[in-house]
Scaffold this active site. Sequence first.
Site, PDB file in Angstrom:
ATOM      1  N   GLU A 106       7.602  14.354  61.608  1.00  0.00           N
ATOM      2  CA  GLU A 106       7.578  12.917  61.301  1.00  0.00           C
ATOM      3  C   GLU A 106       8.727  12.200  62.032  1.00  0.00           C
ATOM      4  OE1 GLU A 106       8.438  12.704  57.167  1.00  0.00           O
ATOM      5  OE2 GLU A 106       8.752  10.530  57.215  1.00  0.00           O
ATOM      6  N   GLU A 114      12.400  20.260  68.513  1.00  0.00           N
ATOM      7  CA  GLU A 114      12.031  21.509  67.838  1.00  0.00           C
ATOM      8  C   GLU A 114      11.648  21.118  66.426  1.00  0.00           C
ATOM      9  OE1 GLU A 114      11.708  24.166  65.632  1.00  0.00           O
ATOM     10  OE2 GLU A 114      13.697  25.055  65.927  1.00  0.00           O
ATOM     11  N   GLU A 155       3.590  21.832  56.371  1.00  0.00           N
ATOM     12  CA  GLU A 155       4.832  22.581  56.253  1.00  0.00           C
ATOM     13  C   GLU A 155       5.486  22.253  54.909  1.00  0.00           C
ATOM     14  OE1 GLU A 155       8.254  21.579  58.822  1.00  0.00           O
ATOM     15  OE2 GLU A 155       8.442  23.739  59.131  1.00  0.00           O
ATOM     16  N   LYS A 175      24.994  14.618  65.498  1.00  0.00           N
ATOM     17  CA  LYS A 175      24.872  14.137  64.121  1.00  0.00           C
ATOM     18  C   LYS A 175      24.293  15.243  63.246  1.00  0.00           C
ATOM     19  CE  LYS A 175      21.883  12.161  61.563  1.00  0.00           C
ATOM     20  NZ  LYS A 175      22.215  12.858  60.283  1.00  0.00           N
ATOM     21  N   GLY A 232      10.503  13.509  64.481  1.00  0.00           N
ATOM     22  CA  GLY A 232      10.341  13.793  65.914  1.00  0.00           C
ATOM     23  C   GLY A 232       9.534  12.710  66.611  1.00  0.00           C
ATOM     24  N   CYS A 247      12.134  26.850  59.986  1.00  0.00           N
ATOM     25  CA  CYS A 247      11.050  26.217  60.747  1.00  0.00           C
ATOM     26  C   CYS A 247      10.005  27.246  61.165  1.00  0.00           C
ATOM     27  CB  CYS A 247      11.595  25.463  61.944  1.00  0.00           C
ATOM     28  SG  CYS A 247      12.641  26.467  62.984  1.00  0.00           S
ATOM     29  N   SER A 260      11.969  17.408  61.241  1.00  0.00           N
ATOM     30  CA  SER A 260      10.559  17.249  60.878  1.00  0.00           C
ATOM     31  C   SER A 260       9.749  16.605  62.003  1.00  0.00           C
ATOM     32  CB  SER A 260      10.456  16.375  59.625  1.00  0.00           C
ATOM     33  OG  SER A 260      10.986  15.093  59.883  1.00  0.00           O
TER      34      SER A 260
HETATM   35  P1  ADP Z   1      14.258  16.420  56.211  1.00  0.00           P
HETATM   36  O1  ADP Z   1      13.364  15.300  55.770  1.00  0.00           O
HETATM   37  O2  ADP Z   1      13.806  17.767  55.836  1.00  0.00           O
HETATM   38  O3  ADP Z   1      15.696  16.198  55.870  1.00  0.00           O
HETATM   39  P2  ADP Z   1      14.427  15.237  58.793  1.00  0.00           P
HETATM   40  O4  ADP Z   1      13.581  15.474  59.990  1.00  0.00           O
HETATM   41  O5  ADP Z   1      14.281  13.957  58.068  1.00  0.00           O
HETATM   42  O6  ADP Z   1      14.180  16.450  57.812  1.00  0.00           O
HETATM   43  O7  ADP Z   1      15.980  15.410  59.174  1.00  0.00           O
HETATM   44  C1  ADP Z   1      16.475  16.121  60.266  1.00  0.00           C
HETATM   45  C2  ADP Z   1      17.594  15.345  60.910  1.00  0.00           C
HETATM   46  O8  ADP Z   1      17.066  14.121  61.425  1.00  0.00           O
HETATM   47  C3  ADP Z   1      18.722  14.941  59.973  1.00  0.00           C
HETATM   48  O9  ADP Z   1      19.957  15.032  60.673  1.00  0.00           O
HETATM   49  C4  ADP Z   1      18.389  13.493  59.648  1.00  0.00           C
HETATM   50  O10 ADP Z   1      19.501  12.722  59.277  1.00  0.00           O
HETATM   51  C5  ADP Z   1      17.839  13.036  60.977  1.00  0.00           C
HETATM   52  N1  ADP Z   1      16.985  11.838  60.895  1.00  0.00           N
HETATM   53  C6  ADP Z   1      16.197  11.454  59.877  1.00  0.00           C
HETATM   54  N2  ADP Z   1      15.577  10.290  60.157  1.00  0.00           N
HETATM   55  C7  ADP Z   1      15.989   9.919  61.405  1.00  0.00           C
HETATM   56  C8  ADP Z   1      15.707   8.808  62.265  1.00  0.00           C
HETATM   57  N3  ADP Z   1      14.873   7.844  61.902  1.00  0.00           N
HETATM   58  N4  ADP Z   1      16.309   8.785  63.480  1.00  0.00           N
HETATM   59  C9  ADP Z   1      17.139   9.755  63.864  1.00  0.00           C
HETATM   60  N5  ADP Z   1      17.444  10.816  63.097  1.00  0.00           N
HETATM   61  C10 ADP Z   1      16.879  10.916  61.880  1.00  0.00           C
HETATM   62 MG    MG Z   2      13.447  13.239  56.348  1.00  0.00          MG
END
Ligand code: ADP
Ligand code: MG
Length: 499
Positions: free
Chosen positions: A244, A263, A395, A188, A246, A297, A242
Amino acid sequence: MVSTARAPGKGRKSEVARYQMYIDGKFVDAAGGKTFDVYDPATEGVIATCPAGEAEDVDRAVQAAVRAFYGGWRSVSAQERGRVLFRLAERVRARRAELAELETINSGKPIVESEYDMDDTATCFEYYGGLATKINGEVLPVPADAIAMAMREPVGIAGQIIPWNYPLMMAAWKIAPALAAGCTVVLKPAEQTPLSILKLAEDFEAVGLPPGVVNVVTGDGPGAGAPLVAHPKVRKIAFTGSAEVGKLIMRSAADQLKRVSLELGGKSPNIFFSDADFENAVDGALFGTFINQGEVCSAGSRVLVQQDIYKKFVDAAAAKAKTIRLGPGVDRETKMGPLVSAEQRDRVASYLKVGRGEAKVAAGGGTPKEFDTGWYVEPTIFYDVDNGARIAQEEIFGPVMSVIPFRDEAEAIRIANESPYGLAAAVWTRDIFKAFRVVKSLEAGIVWVNHMQPTFVEAPWGGYKMSGFGRELGHWGVEEYLETKQVFINLDEKPIGWY
Ligand code: ADP
Ligand code: MG
């Protein structure tokens, strides 16, 4: 199938391409028929629409990956899996200009950086193409009349979720080791930047990837990412993004004890001792923080400078930062493009406000006035930053440097390690004893000496502490997709005789 995205120039009417996602060897719409818009950060115009994948689409993709795995991919020879990866690399090289342009139009980054990204993407496919035939088991010297072995097997169906900062390269970092190991994949991409991997997917069939071996499901995190993590047939989740998210992923994966590698972010220290080559040091500070608009990152966004060169260093870095040419990524003169999205620009701008209250501004500090459109942020240098300040601990993921003075080696190490993160670090000095002492003291997964950011597919990538766990790239990268099976072959014709 998929038409080429074109950036609408200012005043020109945009031409919106309709992309589809790639499931089971076909380009398809979302089952629910919904789409989302994809933007050019330099024009703020919509350049494409993509299917908004949801649980049903994820399930279709995972079922395809299951069929492909059990139906053959796990028994395709390592040589053939390697050749598929070599052919993928060739396609990336053949389409370098087209893919780089698309990457720049969609992510904002300077075209020259996108071209390097395409080279690194191809190199990653090649590296794992070569590694596919070097995944060996071991024979173990057990004290028995037997042959004992450790065999390596693919973990199964891998769910992979990637961010928007290096869209195609992140896809390669994930897909290549998984295929080398014999796994099948549901990837994804980030909802901001799904285009380059969908473009490359046009070549999947031609390079010899059977349907279902690599599936690309587009959609946002909660809609498509979360159901991928929760899907019972997915055995392993690889995530870059992020901290969060993760944490959410790790919690969700716990229900099925899924393998997870993460990561996550960083707030990496870039440490400058007064005996470092001054010009290189200043360049290294800027490059470490501002490359890819700071959307990296491993950005060296905490710049620690020894007191006796501190003032001179801040002045020199600020003078140079003010000369960085901002503009649309497609312009070859551009040194820094816009941030990826309005949301990210706003997030960074809110940190600029925080920073103006916490520290002094040496350069930038706001959003530039000279552009009518585009999500630009000025390359910004804050100085006299306390390491406890938010701009030193959190960050930001934008072109924002926090400069912190230090007295001596011990203090530099203490400040460097006072962070929840531990992804990368760099140290600049001409004293090799000092360099090695600092290298050994830093809690970081990647440490550079007299450089910052060079990244090679041969070398391990990943973090300590809240920067996550697991390692990508090198032979470590393929380990993430392998199980280890102990096999014991008895050679004793009367082996037990106990009862
Ligand atoms: P940012 O907030 O900088 O976009 P994210 O960590 O939210 O960074 O996004 C990184 C990836 O994780 C993207 O592909 C996003 O769609 C995906 N993502 C965001 N929220 C979730 C979630 N709850 N479960 C799985 N994947 C997620
Ligand atoms: Mg996000």
